[in-house]
Scaffold this motif. Structure first.
Motif, PDB file in Angstrom:
ATOM      1  N   ALA A  13       0.776  -1.432   0.030  1.00 16.30           N
ATOM      2  CA  ALA A  13      -0.071   0.096   0.146  1.00 16.30           C
ATOM      3  C   ALA A  13       0.940   1.255  -0.006  1.00 16.30           C
ATOM      4  CB  ALA A  13      -0.982  -0.022   1.128  1.00 16.30           C
ATOM      5  N   GLU A  14       1.764   1.164   0.840  1.00 12.01           N
ATOM      6  CA  GLU A  14       2.871   2.410   0.936  1.00 12.01           C
ATOM      7  C   GLU A  14       3.280   2.748  -0.428  1.00 12.01           C
ATOM      8  OE1 GLU A  14       2.673  -0.356   3.043  1.00 12.01           O
ATOM      9  OE2 GLU A  14       1.734   1.015   4.707  1.00 12.01           O
ATOM     10  N   GLU A  15       3.897   1.531  -1.263  1.00  9.98           N
ATOM     11  CA  GLU A  15       4.371   1.734  -2.425  1.00  9.98           C
ATOM     12  C   GLU A  15       3.566   2.254  -3.585  1.00  9.98           C
ATOM     13  OE1 GLU A  15       7.964  -1.691  -1.799  1.00  9.98           O
ATOM     14  OE2 GLU A  15       6.098  -2.098  -2.717  1.00  9.98           O
ATOM     15  N   VAL A  16       2.048   1.813  -3.516  1.00  9.85           N
ATOM     16  CA  VAL A  16       1.333   2.309  -4.466  1.00  9.85           C
ATOM     17  C   VAL A  16       1.082   3.572  -4.206  1.00  9.85           C
ATOM     18  CG1 VAL A  16      -1.156   2.040  -4.869  1.00  9.85           C
ATOM     19  CG2 VAL A  16       0.159   0.090  -4.680  1.00  9.85           C
ATOM     20  N   PHE A  17       0.981   4.240  -2.812  1.00  5.11           N
ATOM     21  CA  PHE A  17       0.550   5.831  -2.592  1.00  5.11           C
ATOM     22  C   PHE A  17       1.753   6.465  -3.281  1.00  5.11           C
ATOM     23  CE2 PHE A  17       0.045   9.645  -0.735  1.00  5.11           C
ATOM     24  CZ  PHE A  17      -1.163   9.820  -1.053  1.00  5.11           C
ATOM     25  N   GLU A  18       2.949   5.792  -2.843  1.00  5.64           N
ATOM     26  CA  GLU A  18       4.306   6.694  -3.267  1.00  5.64           C
ATOM     27  C   GLU A  18       4.419   6.806  -4.859  1.00  5.64           C
ATOM     28  OE1 GLU A  18       8.122   8.263  -4.114  1.00  5.64           O
ATOM     29  OE2 GLU A  18       7.168   8.035  -2.182  1.00  5.64           O
ATOM     30  N   ARG A  19       3.843   5.962  -5.545  1.00  4.51           N
ATOM     31  CA  ARG A  19       3.846   6.171  -7.148  1.00  4.51           C
ATOM     32  C   ARG A  19       2.634   7.000  -7.246  1.00  4.51           C
ATOM     33  NH1 ARG A  19       3.702  -0.246  -9.744  1.00  4.51           N
ATOM     34  NH2 ARG A  19       5.678  -1.123  -8.422  1.00  4.51           N
ATOM     35  N   ALA A  20       1.677   6.933  -6.738  1.00  5.05           N
ATOM     36  CA  ALA A  20       0.532   8.022  -6.970  1.00  5.05           C
ATOM     37  C   ALA A  20       1.032   9.390  -6.665  1.00  5.05           C
ATOM     38  CB  ALA A  20      -0.705   7.630  -6.268  1.00  5.05           C
ATOM     39  N   ALA A  21       1.798   9.660  -5.490  1.00  6.08           N
ATOM     40  CA  ALA A  21       2.485  10.942  -5.258  1.00  6.08           C
ATOM     41  C   ALA A  21       3.509  11.225  -6.120  1.00  6.08           C
ATOM     42  CB  ALA A  21       2.910  10.834  -3.779  1.00  6.08           C
ATOM     43  N   ALA A  22       4.224  10.460  -6.443  1.00  5.73           N
ATOM     44  CA  ALA A  22       5.281  10.760  -7.660  1.00  5.73           C
ATOM     45  C   ALA A  22       4.639  11.213  -8.901  1.00  5.73           C
ATOM     46  CB  ALA A  22       6.154   9.614  -7.555  1.00  5.73           C
ATOM     47  N   HIS A  23       3.333  10.448  -9.213  1.00 13.50           N
ATOM     48  CA  HIS A  23       2.690  10.827 -10.552  1.00 13.50           C
ATOM     49  C   HIS A  23       2.236  12.209 -10.413  1.00 13.50           C
ATOM     50  CE1 HIS A  23      -0.658  11.072 -13.263  1.00 13.50           C
ATOM     51  NE2 HIS A  23      -0.235  10.139 -14.074  1.00 13.50           N
ATOM     52  N   GLY A  24       1.633  12.654  -9.419  1.00 10.10           N
ATOM     53  CA  GLY A  24       1.589  13.990  -8.845  1.00 10.10           C
ATOM     54  C   GLY A  24       0.183  14.560  -9.474  1.00 10.10           C
ATOM     55  N   LYS A  64      -5.821  11.221  -4.904  1.00  6.76           N
ATOM     56  CA  LYS A  64      -7.183  11.271  -4.112  1.00  6.76           C
ATOM     57  C   LYS A  64      -7.749   9.624  -4.402  1.00  6.76           C
ATOM     58  CE  LYS A  64      -9.364  14.502  -5.991  1.00  6.76           C
ATOM     59  NZ  LYS A  64     -10.641  15.405  -6.147  1.00  6.76           N
ATOM     60  N   PHE A  65      -7.626   9.155  -5.524  1.00  7.85           N
ATOM     61  CA  PHE A  65      -8.106   7.581  -5.837  1.00  7.85           C
ATOM     62  C   PHE A  65      -7.156   6.780  -5.211  1.00  7.85           C
ATOM     63  CE2 PHE A  65      -8.569   3.867  -8.101  1.00  7.85           C
ATOM     64  CZ  PHE A  65      -9.931   3.549  -7.809  1.00  7.85           C
ATOM     65  N   ALA A  66      -5.872   6.878  -5.110  1.00  3.13           N
ATOM     66  CA  ALA A  66      -5.179   6.010  -4.257  1.00  3.13           C
ATOM     67  C   ALA A  66      -5.370   6.162  -2.782  1.00  3.13           C
ATOM     68  CB  ALA A  66      -3.423   6.286  -4.623  1.00  3.13           C
ATOM     69  N   ASP A  67      -5.694   7.435  -2.458  1.00  9.27           N
ATOM     70  CA  ASP A  67      -6.161   7.341  -1.105  1.00  9.27           C
ATOM     71  C   ASP A  67      -7.471   6.566  -0.606  1.00  9.27           C
ATOM     72  OD1 ASP A  67      -6.352   8.788   1.476  1.00  9.27           O
ATOM     73  OD2 ASP A  67      -7.795  10.126   0.720  1.00  9.27           O
ATOM     74  N   THR A  68      -8.325   6.490  -1.428  1.00  7.60           N
ATOM     75  CA  THR A  68      -9.382   5.748  -1.394  1.00  7.60           C
ATOM     76  C   THR A  68      -9.088   4.339  -1.659  1.00  7.60           C
ATOM     77  OG1 THR A  68     -11.353   7.305  -1.906  1.00  7.60           O
ATOM     78  CG2 THR A  68     -11.491   5.141  -2.433  1.00  7.60           C
ATOM     79  N   ALA A  69      -8.200   3.889  -2.694  1.00  3.83           N
ATOM     80  CA  ALA A  69      -7.784   2.534  -2.733  1.00  3.83           C
ATOM     81  C   ALA A  69      -7.189   1.951  -1.330  1.00  3.83           C
ATOM     82  CB  ALA A  69      -6.900   2.373  -3.781  1.00  3.83           C
ATOM     83  N   LEU A  70      -6.423   3.075  -0.677  1.00  3.13           N
ATOM     84  CA  LEU A  70      -5.763   2.472   0.522  1.00  3.13           C
ATOM     85  C   LEU A  70      -6.969   2.056   1.703  1.00  3.13           C
ATOM     86  CD1 LEU A  70      -3.140   3.066  -1.006  1.00  3.13           C
ATOM     87  CD2 LEU A  70      -2.261   4.163   0.991  1.00  3.13           C
ATOM     88  N   ALA A 115      -6.341  -1.396  -8.820  1.00  2.10           N
ATOM     89  CA  ALA A 115      -7.084  -0.188  -9.349  1.00  2.10           C
ATOM     90  C   ALA A 115      -6.198   1.032  -9.151  1.00  2.10           C
ATOM     91  CB  ALA A 115      -8.390  -0.120  -8.634  1.00  2.10           C
ATOM     92  N   ALA A 116      -5.682   1.275  -8.186  1.00  3.52           N
ATOM     93  CA  ALA A 116      -4.765   2.658  -7.994  1.00  3.52           C
ATOM     94  C   ALA A 116      -3.769   2.744  -8.986  1.00  3.52           C
ATOM     95  CB  ALA A 116      -4.408   2.691  -6.510  1.00  3.52           C
ATOM     96  N   LEU A 117      -3.067   1.418  -9.054  1.00  2.74           N
ATOM     97  CA  LEU A 117      -1.930   1.561 -10.197  1.00  2.74           C
ATOM     98  C   LEU A 117      -2.607   1.692 -11.605  1.00  2.74           C
ATOM     99  CD1 LEU A 117       0.003  -1.615  -8.910  1.00  2.74           C
ATOM    100  CD2 LEU A 117       0.572   0.651  -8.615  1.00  2.74           C
ATOM    101  N   ARG A 118      -3.575   1.321 -11.895  1.00  5.82           N
ATOM    102  CA  ARG A 118      -4.433   1.615 -13.188  1.00  5.82           C
ATOM    103  C   ARG A 118      -4.628   2.936 -13.363  1.00  5.82           C
ATOM    104  NH1 ARG A 118      -5.099  -0.381 -18.094  1.00  5.82           N
ATOM    105  NH2 ARG A 118      -7.361  -0.777 -18.695  1.00  5.82           N
TER     106      ARG A 118
END
Length: 347
Positions: A301-312, A318-324, A334-337
């Protein structure tokens, strides 16, 4: 749902960010939403406070000043001001006064049933912003910028309040996932969300008033999970907008603990209407199976949110936040999608 990461904001970054953002209005170009307060709340919550000010700097071109006020909203005239986007500043001022004069929970409890029928207004962004603001107030220190953020979020919702058209009941669905699968697409998907929502004529029935509060909470969690999972296979219909089919009901779920329990069951129907409406507006003809992220050694989960934050992108964050919040492997997929499909400039 996890607790606020207090260690992530030891320098007061969230309050600093909110103070920077409160001079801006909730929209730009007359209708596009300002996602910054929601995105920075999610970044801080998940341990990315050091990114926040740089993120706002990059987002600055998408911020516009708060519009000029028109006329004071009062107990006598609020009904005529409801749903008038020209009154955005008036509504923000109204809720700043309200939350200065009495506890924010009391203000929320009074206005929640008034605002709930217009949950689809502003493409559901106002209720999502309320959900982020309430989550912070429930799980961290109650500071002035955080209360002001709730005031601005409620003001945005009041100004963009938009009830859905009357809907034909297509019959009961046994689960949230089945209900989403049974949502018919609107006929013309060639324009923006307001045009699409105006075509909405029918939805399956799912969730109902009269349930016990705990059941209502469980139903909302089921809906958030189903919409998040569905994004993994249906996001190609419209990757940005379909985010809201999950984040809007999750905003309602996050708000429940701050509301009187009598309001929990009515909130389920409104959350379903919002999720179903977004699904109808943007659902693709069929799924596109997607399994990356479920293999052995998949990201945490932490790595997924890191990818979302790096994407920017704000929607990705916000979707990664809900996915977590959902937390299972399909939700993380879904968050990676979203990271894969949403361009950095789409938000």
């Amino acid at each position: 749902m996890d607790d606020f990461d207090h260690t992530a904001d030891t320098t007061g970054v969230l309050d600093e960010a909110l103070e920077r953002l409160h001079a801006a209005g909730p929209e730009r170009q007359g209708w596009l939403s300002n996602h910054a307060p929601m995105a920075v709340e999610a970044l801080v919550r998940h341990g990315h406070a050091p990114r926040v000010h740089r993120w706002i700097d990059a987002y600055r071109d998408k911020l516009e000043d708060m519009p000029a006020p028109y006329a004071r909203v009062t107990p006598e005239n609020w009904r005529e001001a409801l749903g008038d986007p020209a009154r955005i500043a008036d509504w923000a001022d109204h809720f700043e006064r309200e939350t200065a004069e009495r506890p924010w929970r009391d203000v929320l409890a009074e206005w929640w049933p008034r605002l709930l029928p217009g949950i689809a207004g502003g493409a559901t962004h106002p209720v999502i912003r309320v959900g982020h603001a309430v989550r912070t107030l429930l799980t961290s220190e109650e500071t002035a910028p955080r209360v002001t953020e709730l005031a601005h979020a409620l003001g945005y919702w009041a100004a963009r309040h938009q009830p859905l058209p009357p809907l034909t009941d297509l019959g009961a669905a046994p689960t949230a996932a089945a209900a989403l699968d049974a949502v018919p697409a609107v006929p013309d998907q060639s324009a923006g969300i307001r045009h699409r929502l105006a075509q909405l004529s029918a939805l399956p029935r799912w969730g109902a008033d009269g349930m016990e509060p705990e059941t209502a909470r469980d139903r909302l969690a089921e809906l958030v999970t189903a919409a998040t999972h569905r994004y993994a296979t249906h996001a190609h219909g419209e990757p940005v907008m379909l985010v809201h089919a999950a984040t809007a009901p999750n905003a309602v779920l996050r708000t429940l603990p701050a509301l009187p329990r009598a309001l929990w069951a009515p909130s389920v129907g409104a959350a379903w209407a919002a999720s179903g409406a977004v699904t109808a507006a943007y659902t693709p003809p069929g799924p596109a199976p997607y399994t990356a992220g479920q293999e052995a050694g998949a990201p945490t989960a932490e790595e997924v949110f890191e990818r979302a934050a790096a994407h920017g992108d704000d929607h990705v964050i916000k979707f990664a936040d809900t996915a977590l919040d959902v937390g299972d492997p399909v939700a993380l997929t879904a968050a990676l999608r979203a990271v894969e499909l949403i361009d950095r400039e789409d938000g």
